[in-house]
Write a protein that holds these residues in place. Structure first.
Motif, PDB file in Angstrom:
ATOM      1  N   HIS A 197      51.923  56.526  54.681  1.00  0.00           N
ATOM      2  CA  HIS A 197      52.376  55.237  55.203  1.00  0.00           C
ATOM      3  C   HIS A 197      51.283  54.617  56.065  1.00  0.00           C
ATOM      4  CE1 HIS A 197      55.544  52.809  57.695  1.00  0.00           C
ATOM      5  NE2 HIS A 197      54.835  52.045  56.886  1.00  0.00           N
ATOM      6  N   ILE A 198      50.723  53.522  55.607  1.00  0.00           N
ATOM      7  CA  ILE A 198      49.737  52.760  56.388  1.00  0.00           C
ATOM      8  C   ILE A 198      50.499  51.704  57.179  1.00  0.00           C
ATOM      9  CG2 ILE A 198      47.690  51.295  56.302  1.00  0.00           C
ATOM     10  CD1 ILE A 198      47.005  52.600  53.611  1.00  0.00           C
ATOM     11  N   TRP A 199      50.633  51.914  58.468  1.00  0.00           N
ATOM     12  CA  TRP A 199      51.397  50.987  59.298  1.00  0.00           C
ATOM     13  C   TRP A 199      50.674  49.648  59.458  1.00  0.00           C
ATOM     14  CZ3 TRP A 199      54.582  53.245  63.924  1.00  0.00           C
ATOM     15  CH2 TRP A 199      55.480  54.194  63.432  1.00  0.00           C
ATOM     16  N   ASN A 200      49.400  49.748  59.728  1.00  0.00           N
ATOM     17  CA  ASN A 200      48.576  48.546  59.869  1.00  0.00           C
ATOM     18  C   ASN A 200      47.128  48.947  59.643  1.00  0.00           C
ATOM     19  OD1 ASN A 200      47.656  49.649  62.437  1.00  0.00           O
ATOM     20  ND2 ASN A 200      49.594  48.913  63.320  1.00  0.00           N
ATOM     21  N   SER A 201      46.193  48.059  59.957  1.00  0.00           N
ATOM     22  CA  SER A 201      44.779  48.327  59.697  1.00  0.00           C
ATOM     23  C   SER A 201      44.227  49.463  60.561  1.00  0.00           C
ATOM     24  CB  SER A 201      43.955  47.060  59.932  1.00  0.00           C
ATOM     25  OG  SER A 201      44.097  46.623  61.282  1.00  0.00           O
ATOM     26  N   LYS A 202      44.965  49.845  61.595  1.00  0.00           N
ATOM     27  CA  LYS A 202      44.471  50.868  62.520  1.00  0.00           C
ATOM     28  C   LYS A 202      45.235  52.193  62.446  1.00  0.00           C
ATOM     29  CE  LYS A 202      42.727  47.563  65.926  1.00  0.00           C
ATOM     30  NZ  LYS A 202      41.317  47.920  65.710  1.00  0.00           N
ATOM     31  N   GLN A 203      46.454  52.161  61.960  1.00  0.00           N
ATOM     32  CA  GLN A 203      47.282  53.360  62.011  1.00  0.00           C
ATOM     33  C   GLN A 203      47.802  53.750  60.624  1.00  0.00           C
ATOM     34  OE1 GLN A 203      50.219  52.129  64.895  1.00  0.00           O
ATOM     35  NE2 GLN A 203      49.142  53.145  66.568  1.00  0.00           N
ATOM     36  N   ALA A 204      47.699  55.048  60.338  1.00  0.00           N
ATOM     37  CA  ALA A 204      48.202  55.588  59.078  1.00  0.00           C
ATOM     38  C   ALA A 204      48.859  56.937  59.351  1.00  0.00           C
ATOM     39  CB  ALA A 204      47.075  55.739  58.073  1.00  0.00           C
ATOM     40  N   PHE A 205      49.963  57.211  58.649  1.00  0.00           N
ATOM     41  CA  PHE A 205      50.707  58.452  58.832  1.00  0.00           C
ATOM     42  C   PHE A 205      50.939  59.145  57.494  1.00  0.00           C
ATOM     43  CE2 PHE A 205      51.536  56.437  62.832  1.00  0.00           C
ATOM     44  CZ  PHE A 205      51.733  57.478  63.735  1.00  0.00           C
ATOM     45  N   GLU A 206      51.059  60.467  57.578  1.00  0.00           N
ATOM     46  CA  GLU A 206      51.429  61.276  56.419  1.00  0.00           C
ATOM     47  C   GLU A 206      52.579  62.192  56.812  1.00  0.00           C
ATOM     48  OE1 GLU A 206      47.296  61.785  53.882  1.00  0.00           O
ATOM     49  OE2 GLU A 206      47.754  63.246  55.445  1.00  0.00           O
ATOM     50  N   TYR A 207      53.610  62.231  55.958  1.00  0.00           N
ATOM     51  CA  TYR A 207      54.779  63.087  56.190  1.00  0.00           C
ATOM     52  C   TYR A 207      54.814  64.086  55.033  1.00  0.00           C
ATOM     53  CZ  TYR A 207      55.778  58.839  58.824  1.00  0.00           C
ATOM     54  OH  TYR A 207      55.685  57.751  59.650  1.00  0.00           O
ATOM     55  N   GLU A 208      54.755  65.362  55.365  1.00  0.00           N
ATOM     56  CA  GLU A 208      54.548  66.369  54.321  1.00  0.00           C
ATOM     57  C   GLU A 208      55.588  67.485  54.415  1.00  0.00           C
ATOM     58  OE1 GLU A 208      50.394  67.774  52.798  1.00  0.00           O
ATOM     59  OE2 GLU A 208      50.930  69.032  54.497  1.00  0.00           O
ATOM     60  N   LEU A 209      56.072  67.912  53.247  1.00  0.00           N
ATOM     61  CA  LEU A 209      56.976  69.058  53.157  1.00  0.00           C
ATOM     62  C   LEU A 209      56.443  69.979  52.065  1.00  0.00           C
ATOM     63  CD1 LEU A 209      59.631  70.449  54.014  1.00  0.00           C
ATOM     64  CD2 LEU A 209      60.766  69.158  52.179  1.00  0.00           C
ATOM     65  N   TYR A 210      56.305  71.265  52.420  1.00  0.00           N
ATOM     66  CA  TYR A 210      55.708  72.218  51.478  1.00  0.00           C
ATOM     67  C   TYR A 210      56.486  73.522  51.480  1.00  0.00           C
ATOM     68  CZ  TYR A 210      52.282  75.530  49.563  1.00  0.00           C
ATOM     69  OH  TYR A 210      51.660  76.504  48.830  1.00  0.00           O
ATOM     70  N   TYR A 211      56.682  74.068  50.267  1.00  0.00           N
ATOM     71  CA  TYR A 211      57.363  75.356  50.118  1.00  0.00           C
ATOM     72  C   TYR A 211      56.639  76.174  49.053  1.00  0.00           C
ATOM     73  CZ  TYR A 211      60.812  78.847  48.689  1.00  0.00           C
ATOM     74  OH  TYR A 211      61.439  80.020  48.375  1.00  0.00           O
ATOM     75  N   THR A 212      56.469  77.460  49.324  1.00  0.00           N
ATOM     76  CA  THR A 212      55.863  78.340  48.326  1.00  0.00           C
ATOM     77  C   THR A 212      56.534  79.709  48.375  1.00  0.00           C
ATOM     78  OG1 THR A 212      53.785  79.279  47.506  1.00  0.00           O
ATOM     79  CG2 THR A 212      54.030  79.141  49.889  1.00  0.00           C
ATOM     80  N   ASN A 213      56.562  80.354  47.207  1.00  0.00           N
ATOM     81  CA  ASN A 213      57.163  81.680  47.073  1.00  0.00           C
ATOM     82  C   ASN A 213      56.292  82.505  46.123  1.00  0.00           C
ATOM     83  OD1 ASN A 213      60.017  83.035  45.319  1.00  0.00           O
ATOM     84  ND2 ASN A 213      58.961  83.913  47.069  1.00  0.00           N
ATOM     85  N   TYR A 214      55.860  83.674  46.599  1.00  0.00           N
ATOM     86  CA  TYR A 214      55.044  84.577  45.779  1.00  0.00           C
ATOM     87  C   TYR A 214      55.738  85.927  45.699  1.00  0.00           C
ATOM     88  CZ  TYR A 214      51.311  87.834  44.512  1.00  0.00           C
ATOM     89  OH  TYR A 214      50.579  88.829  43.914  1.00  0.00           O
ATOM     90  N   THR A 215      55.890  86.457  44.472  1.00  0.00           N
ATOM     91  CA  THR A 215      56.493  87.768  44.276  1.00  0.00           C
ATOM     92  C   THR A 215      55.587  88.631  43.416  1.00  0.00           C
ATOM     93  OG1 THR A 215      57.717  87.051  42.307  1.00  0.00           O
ATOM     94  CG2 THR A 215      58.832  86.850  44.444  1.00  0.00           C
ATOM     95  N   ALA A 216      55.587  89.925  43.704  1.00  0.00           N
ATOM     96  CA  ALA A 216      54.835  90.891  42.900  1.00  0.00           C
ATOM     97  C   ALA A 216      55.679  92.160  42.784  1.00  0.00           C
ATOM     98  CB  ALA A 216      53.491  91.208  43.548  1.00  0.00           C
ATOM     99  N   VAL A 217      55.833  92.633  41.562  1.00  0.00           N
ATOM    100  CA  VAL A 217      56.640  93.825  41.286  1.00  0.00           C
ATOM    101  C   VAL A 217      55.817  94.786  40.446  1.00  0.00           C
ATOM    102  CG1 VAL A 217      58.749  94.710  40.231  1.00  0.00           C
ATOM    103  CG2 VAL A 217      58.770  92.471  41.344  1.00  0.00           C
ATOM    104  N   GLU A 218      55.827  96.066  40.810  1.00  0.00           N
ATOM    105  CA  GLU A 218      55.120  97.080  40.028  1.00  0.00           C
ATOM    106  C   GLU A 218      55.981  98.337  39.948  1.00  0.00           C
ATOM    107  OE1 GLU A 218      50.652  97.973  40.024  1.00  0.00           O
ATOM    108  OE2 GLU A 218      51.461  99.588  41.274  1.00  0.00           O
ATOM    109  N   LYS A 219      56.076  98.896  38.731  1.00  0.00           N
ATOM    110  CA  LYS A 219      56.820 100.137  38.534  1.00  0.00           C
ATOM    111  C   LYS A 219      56.060 101.036  37.578  1.00  0.00           C
ATOM    112  CE  LYS A 219      61.413 102.013  37.573  1.00  0.00           C
ATOM    113  NZ  LYS A 219      62.827 101.700  37.262  1.00  0.00           N
TER     114      LYS A 219
END
Length: 693
Positions: free
Chosen positions: A278-300
């Protein structure tokens, strides 16, 4: 296959392909390129040449013409970066002599997880849809927090630009039936853009020790799928969404004490990333971020005859991170960047009593300003509040002074930290074959008492008070001073670095068991440093480009260095069998560190046949793997050294018709092998056909 025969094959192939070429070739070396833009170092767009920090940039062009298909391959060819495998076979990277445990891996600015034994396995990352790879060297916790103690590697994917459906389809096959298949589709429809990427990578594996049952690397097959969407709602509001899925299956069978165990290992990873700009004006800009990650490892693994199970392990890690950041640009074009976020980490793992959860909150500020048009200064700091260790404040200061139009001096100093990980705090593992036990610091007292009640403890060798104070975060202060020279076709840089570490976490014997084995736990006690110099020299003329890089590295444990200086360390000479005092010059340094690393790269373009050849040499001097004479350090009397070696990689590419590219190449051209280096199975030939549309 001999080198002479390989080169002859290249020349013959290009001679034949010239007959079928239908496209007029444009000499790209005569086009003035815009200086590359880097995002990772400051979290804002900055030209590479203007940065006051040591940064390595690997572009898509360099990746394509080198013929590499995985991230570990292309990083291993960069100055000051060494790929190193851990006990699990996962291949991580050293930067400035700093181990992979302390290097943060990002994709499009968000972190990846899955470190079962310390290393993040960068070989699981394909480079098929990468726009560029940015490597920031030295402490970067002022922006990125924990795990960025030694540096940051950010993988940036491509953003669609064409209004028609475009992309590429490629197939590569090589030695050991290694196959890499890519499909990349992308398009821009006014303000809407999308990209879909699919990769399949597989190999039949190989064996470096025929006299030992089983293969060095077992057969595997993995898939990567990445979908990305961009939409500009207006000139001021836009959104980016990405979903990535990775899956690998590998045969894990091997022999132990004349018993053949069979089984497999499976890895799976999900990443979901949403960001509003979101660029509010010529001087200010914002970023809103949501992140999710899932890592699995199985060994038998089990004995198919007796049904005895050797290994049945599970690793399931999740991370959720919302973050808000903004940038304010002042009238003098200076910038203030600020961000705050919350991070939730969770790990459910075999050898843990229960699912473990961490949470942290953080805020960071950075001011980027130019003084007198010649001096650029970046000052920043980050504050982290964590549920399992003391609060951390991570400051950083960097500056660049433009001496002339072609010469600049830059310097930086920063603090980095790494929080104790899940394994160091909550591990409860007993090796069933040998009998030793490793306990996480937070559970060590209770588990030790339980072992005592079971009659398994002979004696405890540390006072209980040593296990009661919280384990502290590992920390480092890093310094970099460099000079750059850019003029016409020349591009030269030299950088001096020093990193001082405190409170490094390592294992220590806390008790002896009745079976003759030990109980280990984790403690803060190591103080080490890495220091040295890196240099890169590049020159381009006509259709020819040359680049050379070199790193001189000294990496020592401060305590052990002092003990050697005071004449307190002795070793057994393997030739005379005498016990002798280790001299200061005989203390080699930290495990797996080479004193010298170098590379030399040549790129030659042949416009008359629409072809190019890329040749790279990589040198690594000798290094020690582990202590063999019992004095707890690597010295000249140890027998675990890997001798220095040179590897060479070559790739030759030829455009045919309008949209096809044929590439023939060989990695490890000199056919170098060493049973201690599982990633070097000898010469690896390959051919690749790419269709651009």
């Amino acid at each position: 296959m001999s080198i002479k025969y390989l080169f002859t094959s290249f020349l013959c192939a290009f001679s034949l392909l010239k007959v079928y070429s239908q496209e007029t070739f444009v000499d790209s070396t005569k086009v003035t390129e815009i200086d590359e833009v880097v995002l990772t170092a400051t979290r804002t767009a900055r030209q590479l040449s203007s940065l006051p920090l040591p940064v390595t940039l690997v572009t898509k062009k360099n990746i394509t013409r080198s013929g590499t298909v995985r991230l570990n391959e292309i990083l291993a060819e960069q100055t000051g970066i060494v790929t190193v495998a851990d006990e699990s076979g996962f291949e991580g990277v050293q930067i400035q002599g700093i181990a992979s445990d302390y290097i943060l891996i990002l994709i499009d600015g968000v972190p990846l997880v899955g470190r079962s034994a310390g290393n993040f396995d960068i070989s699981r990352l394909t480079v098929g849809n990468i726009k560029q790879v940015e490597v920031v060297k030295g402490p970067s916790s002022s922006l990125y927090g924990s795990e960025a103690l030694g540096g940051v590697i950010n993988i940036i994917t491509e953003k669609p630009t064409k209004e028609i459906v475009s992309g590429n389809l490629s197939y590569r096959i090589g030695s050991f039936m290694q196959q890499d298949i890519n499909l990349d589709l992308k398009q821009r429809i006014k303000g809407f853009r999308y990209g879909v990427f699919v990769n399949r990578f597989s190999s039949e594996g190989y064996d470096l020790n025929p006299e030992v049952a089983g293969q060095t690397v077992n057969p595997f097959e993995n898939y990567t799928v990445n979908a990305r969407v961009y939409n500009d709602f207006s000139k001021k509001v836009s959104v980016f969404a990405s979903a990535r899925y990775y899956n690998q299956n590998q045969d894990a069978s091997f022999s132990l004490n004349d018993t053949n165990f069979e089984g497999d290992s499976k890895e799976e990873e999900w990443n979901m990333h949403l960001r509003f700009n979101h660029i509010w004006n010529s001087k200010q800009a914002f970023e809103y971020e949501l992140y999710y990650t899932n890592y699995t490892a199985v060994e038998k693994l089990m004995d198919p005859i007796s049904a005895d199970i050797l290994t049945d392990s599970n690793f399931d890690q999740r991370l959720l991170r919302p973050e808000i950041r903004g940038t304010h640009t002042f009238n003098n074009t200076s910038k203030l960047t600020a961000g705050l976020g919350v991070q939730y980490d969770q790990l459910d793992r075999t050898f843990f009593d229960e699912k473990v959860t961490f949470n942290s909150q953080y805020v960071y500020l950075q001011y980027d300003v130019d003084f007198f048009e010649k001096l650029n200064v970046i000052a920043g700091a980050r504050f982290d509040n964590h549920s399992e260790y003391s609060n951390q404040l991570s400051p950083k200061l960097a500056l660049r002074y433009k001496v002339t139009n072609h010469i600049a001096v830059k310097a930086s100093a920063g603090y980095g930290f790494k929080a104790p990980d899940f394994r160091q705090l909550y591990f409860d593992f007993t090796n069933s074959a040998v009998g030793y036990t490793v306990l996480g610091y937070n559970v060590a007292i209770d588990k030790l008492r339980a072992l005592q009640n079971q009659g398994q403890i002979l004696d405890i060798v540390v006072p209980e008070s040593d296990l009661q104070n919280p384990l502290e975060a590992e920390s480092s202060v890093g310094y970099n001073i460099g000079v750059t020279y850019r003029k016409r076709n020349w591009n030269t840089e030299i950088n001096f670095f020093r990193n001082d570490f405190q409170n490094l976490i390592d294992t220590r014997i806390i008790a002896r068991k009745t079976n003759g084995q030990n109980v280990f736990s984790y403690f803060n006690f190591d103080e080490v440093y890495t220091t040295g110099v890196e240099t890169n020299i590049g020159y381009k003329f006509d259709h020819f480009a040359v680049n050379a890089g070199y790193q001189l590295l000294y990496a020592f444990d401060k305590t052990k260095k002092k003990q050697v200086k005071n004449g307190q360390v002795f070793a057994r000479d393997p030739q005379t069998n005498e016990t002798i005092e280790v001299k200061k010059s005989e203390y080699f340094g930290l495990v797996n560190r080479s004193r010298h690393n170098a590379n030399f790269k040549v790129f030659y373009e042949i416009p008359s046949v629409a072809a190019n050849i890329n040749l790279r040499f990589i040198y690594r001097s000798k290094y020690g793997l582990f202590d063999t004479n019992g004095n707890d350090l690597i010295d000249d009397y140890d027998t675990s050294f890997v001798d220095g070696f040179v590897t060479a990689n070559i790739a030759a590419s030829k455009k045919i018709y309008k949209d096809f590219m044929l590439q023939i190449g060989a990695n490890n051209l000199f056919d170098y092998t060493d049973s201690n280096i599982s990633s070097l199975p000898g010469i690896q030939l390959y051919t690749r056909l790419n269709y651009n549309f």
